[in-house]
Scaffold this motif. Structure first.
Motif, PDB file in Angstrom:
ATOM      1  N   ARG A 153       0.866  -1.188   0.000  1.00  0.00           N
ATOM      2  CA  ARG A 153       0.000   0.000   0.000  1.00  0.00           C
ATOM      3  C   ARG A 153       0.899   1.233   0.000  1.00  0.00           C
ATOM      4  O   ARG A 153       1.491   1.591   1.017  1.00  0.00           O
ATOM      5  CB  ARG A 153      -0.911  -0.016   1.217  1.00  0.00           C
ATOM      6  CG  ARG A 153      -1.937  -1.125   1.153  1.00  0.00           C
ATOM      7  CD  ARG A 153      -2.900  -1.037   2.334  1.00  0.00           C
ATOM      8  NE  ARG A 153      -3.876  -2.095   2.267  1.00  0.00           N
ATOM      9  CZ  ARG A 153      -3.829  -3.205   3.008  1.00  0.00           C
ATOM     10  NH1 ARG A 153      -2.851  -3.374   3.892  1.00  0.00           N
ATOM     11  NH2 ARG A 153      -4.757  -4.118   2.888  1.00  0.00           N
ATOM     12  N   THR A 154       0.968   1.870  -1.140  1.00  0.00           N
ATOM     13  CA  THR A 154       1.898   2.976  -1.333  1.00  0.00           C
ATOM     14  C   THR A 154       1.610   4.139  -0.387  1.00  0.00           C
ATOM     15  O   THR A 154       2.534   4.681   0.226  1.00  0.00           O
ATOM     16  CB  THR A 154       1.877   3.434  -2.801  1.00  0.00           C
ATOM     17  OG1 THR A 154       2.224   2.314  -3.622  1.00  0.00           O
ATOM     18  CG2 THR A 154       2.860   4.562  -3.048  1.00  0.00           C
ATOM     19  N   GLU A 155       0.366   4.528  -0.258  1.00  0.00           N
ATOM     20  CA  GLU A 155       0.023   5.665   0.613  1.00  0.00           C
ATOM     21  C   GLU A 155       0.423   5.382   2.057  1.00  0.00           C
ATOM     22  O   GLU A 155       1.019   6.229   2.725  1.00  0.00           O
ATOM     23  CB  GLU A 155      -1.477   5.949   0.539  1.00  0.00           C
ATOM     24  CG  GLU A 155      -1.970   6.417  -0.822  1.00  0.00           C
ATOM     25  CD  GLU A 155      -1.675   7.874  -1.084  1.00  0.00           C
ATOM     26  OE1 GLU A 155      -1.548   8.653  -0.127  1.00  0.00           O
ATOM     27  OE2 GLU A 155      -1.561   8.236  -2.278  1.00  0.00           O
ATOM     28  N   THR A 156       0.108   4.198   2.537  1.00  0.00           N
ATOM     29  CA  THR A 156       0.407   3.821   3.913  1.00  0.00           C
ATOM     30  C   THR A 156       1.916   3.745   4.144  1.00  0.00           C
ATOM     31  O   THR A 156       2.424   4.242   5.152  1.00  0.00           O
ATOM     32  CB  THR A 156      -0.247   2.468   4.251  1.00  0.00           C
ATOM     33  OG1 THR A 156      -1.645   2.554   3.979  1.00  0.00           O
ATOM     34  CG2 THR A 156      -0.041   2.090   5.696  1.00  0.00           C
ATOM     35  N   ALA A 157       2.621   3.135   3.215  1.00  0.00           N
ATOM     36  CA  ALA A 157       4.075   3.020   3.339  1.00  0.00           C
ATOM     37  C   ALA A 157       4.741   4.386   3.261  1.00  0.00           C
ATOM     38  O   ALA A 157       5.656   4.676   4.037  1.00  0.00           O
ATOM     39  CB  ALA A 157       4.627   2.095   2.260  1.00  0.00           C
ATOM     40  N   ALA A 158       4.283   5.231   2.352  1.00  0.00           N
ATOM     41  CA  ALA A 158       4.861   6.574   2.234  1.00  0.00           C
ATOM     42  C   ALA A 158       4.661   7.355   3.528  1.00  0.00           C
ATOM     43  O   ALA A 158       5.587   8.044   3.995  1.00  0.00           O
ATOM     44  CB  ALA A 158       4.238   7.310   1.049  1.00  0.00           C
ATOM     45  N   ALA A 159       3.492   7.251   4.116  1.00  0.00           N
ATOM     46  CA  ALA A 159       3.231   7.939   5.385  1.00  0.00           C
ATOM     47  C   ALA A 159       4.169   7.422   6.475  1.00  0.00           C
ATOM     48  O   ALA A 159       4.715   8.210   7.263  1.00  0.00           O
ATOM     49  CB  ALA A 159       1.771   7.762   5.792  1.00  0.00           C
ATOM     50  N   ALA A 160       4.371   6.116   6.532  1.00  0.00           N
ATOM     51  CA  ALA A 160       5.264   5.537   7.540  1.00  0.00           C
ATOM     52  C   ALA A 160       6.707   6.003   7.340  1.00  0.00           C
ATOM     53  O   ALA A 160       7.454   6.158   8.314  1.00  0.00           O
ATOM     54  CB  ALA A 160       5.196   4.013   7.488  1.00  0.00           C
ATOM     55  N   LEU A 161       7.083   6.229   6.084  1.00  0.00           N
ATOM     56  CA  LEU A 161       8.439   6.674   5.772  1.00  0.00           C
ATOM     57  C   LEU A 161       8.586   8.201   5.832  1.00  0.00           C
ATOM     58  O   LEU A 161       9.686   8.725   5.676  1.00  0.00           O
ATOM     59  CB  LEU A 161       8.830   6.193   4.369  1.00  0.00           C
ATOM     60  CG  LEU A 161       9.018   4.689   4.215  1.00  0.00           C
ATOM     61  CD1 LEU A 161       9.002   4.292   2.738  1.00  0.00           C
ATOM     62  CD2 LEU A 161      10.303   4.244   4.888  1.00  0.00           C
ATOM     63  N   HIS A 162       7.464   8.905   5.991  1.00  0.00           N
ATOM     64  CA  HIS A 162       7.440  10.375   6.017  1.00  0.00           C
ATOM     65  C   HIS A 162       7.934  10.963   4.696  1.00  0.00           C
ATOM     66  O   HIS A 162       8.735  11.898   4.674  1.00  0.00           O
ATOM     67  CB  HIS A 162       8.247  10.922   7.196  1.00  0.00           C
ATOM     68  CG  HIS A 162       7.836  10.344   8.505  1.00  0.00           C
ATOM     69  ND1 HIS A 162       6.629  10.651   9.109  1.00  0.00           N
ATOM     70  CD2 HIS A 162       8.438   9.447   9.319  1.00  0.00           C
ATOM     71  CE1 HIS A 162       6.520   9.980  10.239  1.00  0.00           C
ATOM     72  NE2 HIS A 162       7.603   9.233  10.388  1.00  0.00           N
ATOM     73  N   ILE A 163       7.464  10.345   3.599  1.00  0.00           N
ATOM     74  CA  ILE A 163       7.786  10.836   2.262  1.00  0.00           C
ATOM     75  C   ILE A 163       6.505  10.884   1.437  1.00  0.00           C
ATOM     76  O   ILE A 163       5.470  10.337   1.840  1.00  0.00           O
ATOM     77  CB  ILE A 163       8.835   9.947   1.549  1.00  0.00           C
ATOM     78  CG1 ILE A 163       8.314   8.506   1.383  1.00  0.00           C
ATOM     79  CG2 ILE A 163      10.165   9.978   2.290  1.00  0.00           C
ATOM     80  CD1 ILE A 163       9.233   7.590   0.582  1.00  0.00           C
TER      81      ILE A 163
END
Length: 108
Positions: A55-65
Motif C-alpha cells: 500500500r503505497t500511501e500507507t508506506a509513504a506515510a510511515a516513511l514520512h515521504i
C-alpha cells in the motif's frame, strides 16, 4: 520451543549464514551498495512497502515521504535488482532476501 509461525523467518529460510549471505548478495547486493554510497534508503523503502501489503500511501506515510517519492524508489530498486516489483515472482524473491538481510543484521 518454537512453533510454526512464531519465529520471524517462519523456518522458510535456512539457518546457514553463508546461504543467507549468498541470497542477500544475489538479490539485494546492488541495492545495498547503492544505499551505502548514496544514503538512499531504497531497501528500507521497499521493506516498508512490502510490510504494509504494498500500500503505497500507507508506506509513504510511515516513511514520512510523498507517495511519488516512494514510487520513484520502487522503480529505482527494480532497476538496480533487475526485478519488476509489480511481478509476483519478483516479490517472492525479494521478500525472503529482505528477511535474510534482517537476520544477518544488515538492516535496521
Amino acid at each position: 520451543m518454537v512453533r510454526y509461525g512464531d519465529d520471524s523467518l517462519g523456518r522458510r529460510l535456512p539457518d546457514d549464514p553463508a546461504v543467507l549471505t549468498a541470497l542477500v548478495e544475489h538479490v539485494l547486493g546492488e541495492v545495498l551498495r547503492h544505499d551505502e554510497a548514496h544514503d538512499s534508503q531504497l531497501l528500507v523503502s521497499v521493506r516498508t512497502w512490502m510490510e504494509r501489503d504494498r500500500r503505497t500511501e500507507t508506506a509513504a506515510a510511515a516513511l514520512h515521504i510523498q507517495p511519488d517519492t516512494l514510487a520513484y524508489r520502487l522503480r529505482r530498486f527494480g532497476a538496480l535488482t533487475d526485478r519488476d516489483m509489480a511481478s509476483t515472482g519478483a516479490r517472492a524473491e525479494v521478500w525472503p532476501a529482505i528477511q535474510a538481510a534482517g537476520a544477518l543484521g544488515l538492516t535496521d
